[in-house]
Design an enzyme around this catalytic site. Structure first.
Site, PDB file in Angstrom:
ATOM      1  N   ASP A   1     -45.897  -9.873 -40.420  1.00  0.00           N
ATOM      2  CA  ASP A   1     -46.857  -9.427 -41.423  1.00  0.00           C
ATOM      3  C   ASP A   1     -46.796 -10.236 -42.708  1.00  0.00           C
ATOM      4  O   ASP A   1     -47.785 -10.276 -43.450  1.00  0.00           O
ATOM      5  CB  ASP A   1     -46.641  -7.940 -41.726  1.00  0.00           C
TER       6      ASP A   1
ATOM      7  N   TYR B   1     -51.269   0.193 -40.326  1.00  0.00           N
ATOM      8  CA  TYR B   1     -50.020   0.707 -40.892  1.00  0.00           C
ATOM      9  C   TYR B   1     -50.001   0.604 -42.410  1.00  0.00           C
ATOM     10  O   TYR B   1     -50.596  -0.310 -42.999  1.00  0.00           O
ATOM     11  CB  TYR B   1     -48.823  -0.091 -40.354  1.00  0.00           C
TER      12      TYR B   1
END
Length: 656
Positions: free
Chosen positions: A315, A399
Site C-alpha cells: 500500500d 480498508y
C-alpha cells in the site's frame, strides 16, 4: 550540478527537517520543467523533502546558516515509459541530480487511480461480461484499481504499466457495493495507453442476495445483514475537557510534551514520520530515535480463486499512503483538545494538494501509571498515566488504517495500527462454503488474508552509536545452585552483523531486543538502552515458493537490523510495483555489515492475521496490532516518579 541563473528560489525553512511547503512543491516542479524541458507527458509521482545528511542535521542548531533546501522528485515520463529520479535545490534554484531508473514502475498515481473506473466502464468486453450477469446500468458498478502484482514475465515492469481492477455492483445508488462482488471477472488496464487490454471471465456466479449497509439511511432495512430496527438509545454523552489547555506545544512541526521533544514529518509515500525523538532527563535532552516511520504495508491474500490469487498489495510502495490520508474530524476521529497539522502532497502536475487536518495531536488519560498502598500505615500514593497521541488515518480502497504513535509520561514509546473499513469480498454459488475464507452473509465471503506492517526505526539511543542485543529467558539448569528447580535467567546475544540480525519473536522465550549504547553507562554501570517489546503477531501463511513470495522478502522475519544507509529507506525496495522480487532488506544485508557499536537501523514487522468473522461485516470493528519501545536502564529509576499527585478531576491522588 547544473546551475541556472535568475531562477526563483524559496525561503529557508525554520528547521532542516520541516516538510515541504506548498510553494516549495510548486517551485520544484517549475524548476524541473524548465531545467529539463519537460512536457505534458511528464508526470510527477512523489515530491518530498530531500532530507539533509544526518550528520549535518545533528550538527545544525537554530541560528546557524540554513542547510541546503532540496526536493526529491520521482517522475514518470509517460511519453518514454521511463522513470526518473531528481533532486533540485530550492534554495539555489539548481538541478542537483537527474537519473533514469531502468526496469521499474513507480507507484500508481492519483490520476491513474481515479481514471481507472471510466476506462473499464467504457470497454465493450467488460460491458458484455456485465450483461451476462444481468447488469445493464453500468453506473451502479464500482471498479477498484487493484495493483497488478507479478504473475509472470508479461507483468514485468519493463514490459508494460498495468492495473488489475475488480468490479462490484450497487443494488441502488449509494448502497454498499462491496456486498455484491462480480466474482471471476478480472480486467487488465494498460495505464500508458489508457485502455483495457484484456478481460478474463471465469464464469458467472450469482450476486449475493442480501444488502449489507452501514450508513444510517440504509441500515434499518429488515433484509440487511445484520438488521437493526433502530439505533441504541442508552448511549450517554462523554465530554473530555482540558480547561487550562493541553500540556503540549506545537511550533511549526516541532512538538514538545512534558519531557518529550520531537519533530513531525510527512511524505506522500510514508505519511506520518517522526524525527529526532528525545527525552529531557532533568535538563539533558537525550536522543532515542532519529527517524521513525511505517516503511511498508504488505497485504497478501490466501485464496487461490482467480479473482483473489493475485492480491498482494504494497500500500505504500504501490500507492503511497500520504495522499490517501483522511481529513480528521473533531469528536469523531479525535476527541479532546486537538491540534491538527495539514498534510501537503503533490498532484501529477506538481501542484500542491493540501489535506486539511491530516495529522491529529492530543492527550489521553490511560489509567493508573503507578500505585502503592502501605497496608501498615494506610498511606496511599497513585499517579495517573497519560500519553500524547500523534495519529493519522488513511483509506486504501476498501480498508481504513489508523496509525498511532503514543508517547507516555513514563518514557515509553508505543506504535499501534488500527484496522477497520470493509473486507474485500468474494461471491459463492448458493449453498457453497469457502475453503479459503469465511461466510459473512448468504453467498458472500471474506477471503483469508494477512497484513504486514514494517516499521523503520533509525535508532539513536543516547547517540548514533548503538548495538542490538537479543534477550531470551530460560530455565536455569538443575543442580546445587538451583535445588528447587524454580530458577530462570536471561541469556543475551549480541546481533553483531547483518547475517545474524534476522530474527523472529519467540513467546516461549519471552524474547525482546535491547537497543543499547555501549559507550553510555547507567548509574549501575550498564549500557543504556531502549527495548523493543514485540506485540501479538503472526508469521506469513503462504508458501515460501509462492509466486509472489520474493516480492516481500522482509516478511520472512520480524526483526532485521542493518547498518545505516540513507538510501536504504524501504524494506521491499524503492519500486515494488510489478516487481518480481528480491529488492529491499534481503538485498541490503548481502554485504553482512558489522553492527556492534555503529549507526544502525532496526526494522520491525508485525503480522495481522485475518480469518474473517461474520462480525466483520458490513464494516469491521477496529482490531489493532503494535509494539513498544521501553526504557531499559536508560534512567536511574522510575521516570514517572515526578508526575504530580493530581487526578483528572483535580482530586489529590495520595493519602497520608
Amino acid at each position: 550540478m547544473t546551475a541556472v541563473s535568475e531562477r526563483p528560489t524559496t525561503t529557508a525553512a525554520a528547521h532542516p527537517l520541516e516538510p515541504l511547503r506548498a510553494e516549495e512543491i510548486a517551485a520544484a516542479g517549475a524548476l524541473l520543467r524548465e531545467l529539463k524541458g519537460l512536457g505534458k507527458t511528464a508526470r510527477f509521482v512523489f515530491v518530498t523533502l530531500h532530507e539533509p545528511p544526518k550528520a549535518d542535521v545533528l550538527a545544525w542548531s537554530p541560528g546557524d546558516d540554513p542547510l541546503p533546501r532540496e526536493a526529491a522528485v520521482t517522475l514518470y515520463e509517460r511519453g518514454e515509459k521511463r522513470t526518473y529520479e531528481a533532486v533540485v535545490s530550492l534554495s539555489a534554484g539548481e538541478l542537483v541530480s537527474w537519473r533514469a531508473v531502468e526496469g521499474v514502475q513507480p507507484s500508481i498515481m492519483a490520476e491513474e487511480f481515479e481514471a481507472c473506473e471510466d476506462i473499464v466502464r467504457s470497454d465493450p468486453r467488460w460491458q458484455e461480461a456485465m450483461r451476462r450477469r444481468g447488469v445493464e446500468d453500468f453506473s451502479l458498478t464500482m471498479i477498484d484499481p487493484w495493483a497488478s502484482s507479478y504473475t509472470g514475465p508479461e507483468d514485468h515492469p519493463s514490459a508494460r504499466r498495468i492495473l488489475r481492477p475488480l468490479t462490484w455492483l450497487r443494488a441502488a445508488p449509494g448502497e454498499h457495493g462491496y456486498a455484491r462482488p462480480v466474482e471471476g471477472l478480472i480486467v487488465i488496464v494498460d495505464l500508458d495507453a489508457g485502455e483495457v487490454v484484456d478481460v478474463q471471465d471465469h464464469g458467472v456466479v450469482p450476486f449475493p442476495p442480501k444488502p449489507g449497509n452501514y450508513e444510517a439511511k440504509w441500515k434499518h432495512d429488515p433484509d440487511n445483514v445484520p438488521a437493526f430496527e433502530r439505533d441504541r438509545d442508552d448511549v450517554k454523552p462523554i465530554e473530555i475537557t482540558q480547561p487550562e489547555g493541553p500540556s503540549f506545544t506545537v511550533d511549526g512541526h516541532a512538538l514538545s510534551w512534558q519531557k518529550w521533544r520531537l519533530r513531525i514529518g510527512y511524505t506522500p509515500r510514508e505519511g506520518l514520520v517522526l524525527h529526532q525523538v528525545g527525552y529531557d532527563d532533568r535538563g539533558t535532552l537525550r536522543p532515542v530515535v532519529y527517524r521513525a516511520s511505517l516503511a511498508e504495508m504488505y497485504v497478501p491474500y490466501g485464496d487461490p480463486a482467480p479473482t483473489h490469487r493475485f492480491k498482494n498489495v504494497f500500500d505504500q510502495g504501490e500507492y503511497g499512503i500520504g495522499w490517501l490520508a483522511n481529513s480528521l474530524t473533531l469528536g469523531c476521529d479525535c476527541v479532546g483538545h486537538i491540534q491538527y497539522l495539514d498534510g501537503v502532497v503533490n498532484n501529477q502536475d506538481c501542484e500542491p494538494v493540501t489535506i486539511p487536518n491530516a495529522i491529529c495531536i492530543h492527550e489521553e488519560d490511560v489509567g493508573i501509571g503507578w500505585k502503592h498502598t502501605d497496608f501498615r500505615s494506610g498511606a496511599v500514593e497513585v499517579r495517573r498515566r497519560r500519553r500524547l497521541v500523534i495519529s493519522t488515518v488513511v483509506t486504501v480502497g476498501n480498508y481504513e488504517y489508523g496509525y498511532f504513535w503514543y508517547l507516555y509520561n513514563d518514557a515509553t514509546i508505543e506504535y499501534e495500527v488500527k484496522l477497520t473499513g470493509v473486507i474485500s469480498t468474494g461471491a459463492l454459488p448458493p449453498g457453497e462454503r469457502p475453503k479459503h475464507g469465511e461466510l459473512v452473509a448468504p453467498g458472500l465471503y471474506g477471503p483469508n488474508h494477512q497484513h504486514f506492517f514494517c516499521v523503520r526505526l533509525d535508532m539513536a539511543v543516547d547517540g548514533p552509536v548503538n548495538r542490538v542485543v537479543e534477550v531470551d529467558s530460560q530455565p536455569s539448569p538443575p543442580g546445587p545452585d538451583n535445588p528447587h528447580g524454580n530458577a530462570w535467567e536471561t541469556v543475551r546475544t549480541v546481533l553483531a552483523s547483518e547475517a545474524v540480525a534476522q530474527r523472529d519473536a519467540d513467546a516461549n522465550r519471552a524474547r525482546y531486543w535491547r537497543i543499547e549504547n555501549p559507550s553510555a553507562r547507567s548509574a549501575l554501570g550498564e549500557a543504556t538502552a531502549y527495548s523493543l517489546m514485540p506485540g501479538a503477531s503472526a508469521p506469513r501463511m503462504y508458501s515460501p515458493d509462492a509466486v509472489f513470495a520474493p516480492r516481500a522478502g522482509f516478511a520472512a522475519h520480524q526483526l532485521w537490523v542493518t547498518a545505516y544507509d540513507e538510501d536504504q529507506r524501504f524494506p521491499a525496495g524503492d519500486y515494488p510495483n510489478q516487481n518480481p522480487g528480491g529488492d529491499g532488506l534481503p538485498k541490503f544485508v548481502e554485504g553482512d555489515r558489522p553492527l556492534d557499536g555503529t549507526d544502525l537501523v532496526v526494522w520491525y514487522t508485525m503480522g495481522a492475521h485475518h480469518v474473517v468473522r461474520p462480525e466483520d461485516w458490513p464494516v469491521m470493528p477496529v482490531t489493532s496490532i503494535g509494539f513498544m519501545l521501553r526504557p531499559t536502564g536508560f534512567f536511574d529509576g522510575n521516570p514517572a516518579l515526578d508526575v504530580p499527585p493530581t487526578a483528572a478531576n483535580g482530586a489529590a491522588c495520595h493519602a497520608d
